[in-house]
Design a protein around this motif. Structure first.
Motif, PDB file in Angstrom:
ATOM      1  N   CYS A  85      -4.953  -5.633   1.344  1.00 32.85           N
ATOM      2  CA  CYS A  85      -4.725  -4.384   0.616  1.00 32.85           C
ATOM      3  C   CYS A  85      -6.031  -3.823   0.057  1.00 32.85           C
TER       4      CYS A  85
ATOM      5  N   PHE B 178      -8.256  -0.145   0.991  1.00 32.40           N
ATOM      6  CA  PHE B 178      -8.804   0.860   0.081  1.00 32.40           C
ATOM      7  C   PHE B 178     -10.324   0.925   0.177  1.00 32.40           C
TER       8      PHE B 178
ATOM      9  N   TYR C 266     -18.410  -1.550   2.913  1.00 33.20           N
ATOM     10  CA  TYR C 266     -17.173  -2.168   3.406  1.00 33.20           C
ATOM     11  C   TYR C 266     -17.470  -3.445   4.192  1.00 33.20           C
TER      12      TYR C 266
ATOM     13  N   ILE D 246       0.835  -1.207   0.000  1.00 29.24           N
ATOM     14  CA  ILE D 246       0.000   0.000   0.000  1.00 29.24           C
ATOM     15  C   ILE D 246       0.871   1.258   0.000  1.00 29.24           C
TER      16      ILE D 246
ATOM     17  N   ILE E 191       0.375   5.061  -1.320  1.00 27.64           N
ATOM     18  CA  ILE E 191       0.061   6.066  -0.296  1.00 27.64           C
ATOM     19  C   ILE E 191       1.285   6.224   0.595  1.00 27.64           C
TER      20      ILE E 191
ATOM     21  N   TRP F 258     -12.396   4.389   1.115  1.00 23.58           N
ATOM     22  CA  TRP F 258     -13.132   4.942  -0.029  1.00 23.58           C
ATOM     23  C   TRP F 258     -14.632   4.682   0.017  1.00 23.58           C
TER      24      TRP F 258
END
Length: 384
Positions: A118, A122, A132, A46, A50, A126
């Motif tokens: 990973c 995100f 989620y 990641i 980022i 997001w």
């Protein structure tokens, strides 16, 4: 043909032993080290996208921990590894082949797990929480189960010699891919259609299992119309020791009724997995469909019954003088479950779900593809 009954039983015994070992204090240093390693690997990937990612032991996040991912022991995919290990351990191949398969299988599953972590990160930053949660608790669980089974199938096709006459076994090169696509599709269809109504199928057998097995706790099972759960009320309560010893005839008060919720296991996909095999090998018959549905219902009912007894056993650990009011309104003392038996109920429940989701499905696959191979050979002989 395929796994014999003895090897099937041996696989379940090994699976239960692996779960005991995995949950024991002996394995905790390994589990903690694996969680740290998974967090480090996922954070490293990641960090390529980022730069301000923060890694704090087994947690990685941006900004605040609230929007981060913590790699808990449940996130290490170790239960799936134990299920595949119990399958490989009973195969008729050399010890060296088994060790290679276990090492390679563990590495592949954990690499898939790193990718999952990973993507979860995100999704965490997001997407909205409900989306989620669905991805975390459902979609990725489906993917891990299907991909793990596909790994075992691919390994067995390549490494385990067929034990039927003239090697009469299905030789479809796209067999594993087809299973992955069909099973994932049916699991999604099952999840969004039948699973929400599945409580109506398991209500009667669960009520029967609980009533027969709960002794003198006076359980009453009812179904919740608004939520995907069964509600069990029983008359277990903390009694005064003299009352529990001497007995007393009295009415049941509201504060002497304990309510427990039995939530259906969201990861019990044995029904769509078995249906995927039926579709792949065209084994359509009313008897086959009835057997598959019956297996799924009985498994879910047994799962809920074991969950109920585990909750009862856990509640008893905190009661000094557990008692129950019988049907004729007599108070009687209730013997506590031992801590060991409470732990056994918990592990047995997990082993049953894993056994039917992985081992039993693999057993059916081996037998289905052997029969399919025999049919193909017979048809070829007819053509000749």
């Amino acid at each position: 043909m395929g796994l014999s009954s003895l090897r099937l039983i041996s696989s379940f015994a090994l699976l239960l032993a692996f779960i005991y070992l995995l949950k024991s204090p002996l394995a905790q240093p390994f589990v903690e080290a694996l969680c740290l390693l998974l967090a480090k690997l996922a954070a490293s990937l990641i960090h390529l996208f980022i730069s301000d990612l923060v890694l704090d032991k087994d947690t990685f996040y941006v900004g605040t921990v609230e929007y981060g991912i913590k790699v808990a022991p449940e996130c290490a995919a170790l239960l799936g590894c134990t299920a595949i290990a119990s399958l490989i351990a009973v195969e008729k191949v050399s010890v060296v082949e088994k060790m290679k398969a276990l090492i390679v299988g563990f590495a592949i599953i954990q690499l898939m797990n790193v990718v999952r972590l990973c993507l979860l990160f995100f999704a965490r930053i997001w997407l909205l929480p409900p989306t989620y949660d669905a991805i975390h608790e459902l979609y990725f669980q489906i993917a891990m189960i299907v991909l793990t089974l596909c790994f075992y199938m691919a390994w067995r096709i390549k490494r385990v010699p067929p034990n039927t006459q003239n090697n009469a076994i299905s030789n479809d090169k796209n067999e594993v891919v087809k299973f992955g696509i069909v099973s994932a599709t049916l699991i999604f269809v099952y999840t969004f259609t039948l699973q929400s109504q599945f409580k109506y199928f398991v209500y009667l057998p669960t009520a029967t299992f609980v009533t027969v097995s709960d002794g003198n706790w006076g359980s009453d099972v009812s179904i919740s119309e608004n939520q995907n759960r069964l509600e069990v009320s029983n008359h277990l309560f903390a009694a005064r020791q003299p009352v529990a010893e001497q007995g007393e005839k009295r009415s049941v008060a509201l504060n002497q009724t304990t309510s427990m919720d039995l939530v259906l296991n969201k990861n019990n996909f044995v029904l769509p997995l078995l249906l995927a095999l039926v579709v792949m090998y065209r084994r359509y018959s009313s008897k086959m469909l009835v057997c598959i549905v019956a297996i799924a219902i009985i498994l879910q009912s047994a799962n809920l019954t074991l969950l109920y007894h585990h909750q009862i056993a856990s509640a008893m650990q905190g009661i000094s003088f557990p008692a129950a009011v019988t049907n004729d309104n007599w108070i009687e003392p209730v013997e506590k479950y031992s801590v060991e038996f409470t732990l056994f109920l918990k592990h047995l429940n997990a082993a049953l779900i894993l056994f039917f989701s992985y081992t039993f499905c693999a057993y059916c696959w081996q037998n289905f593809r052997t029969v399919e191979g025999l049919k193909t050979e017979i048809n070829n002989m007819k053509v000749v």
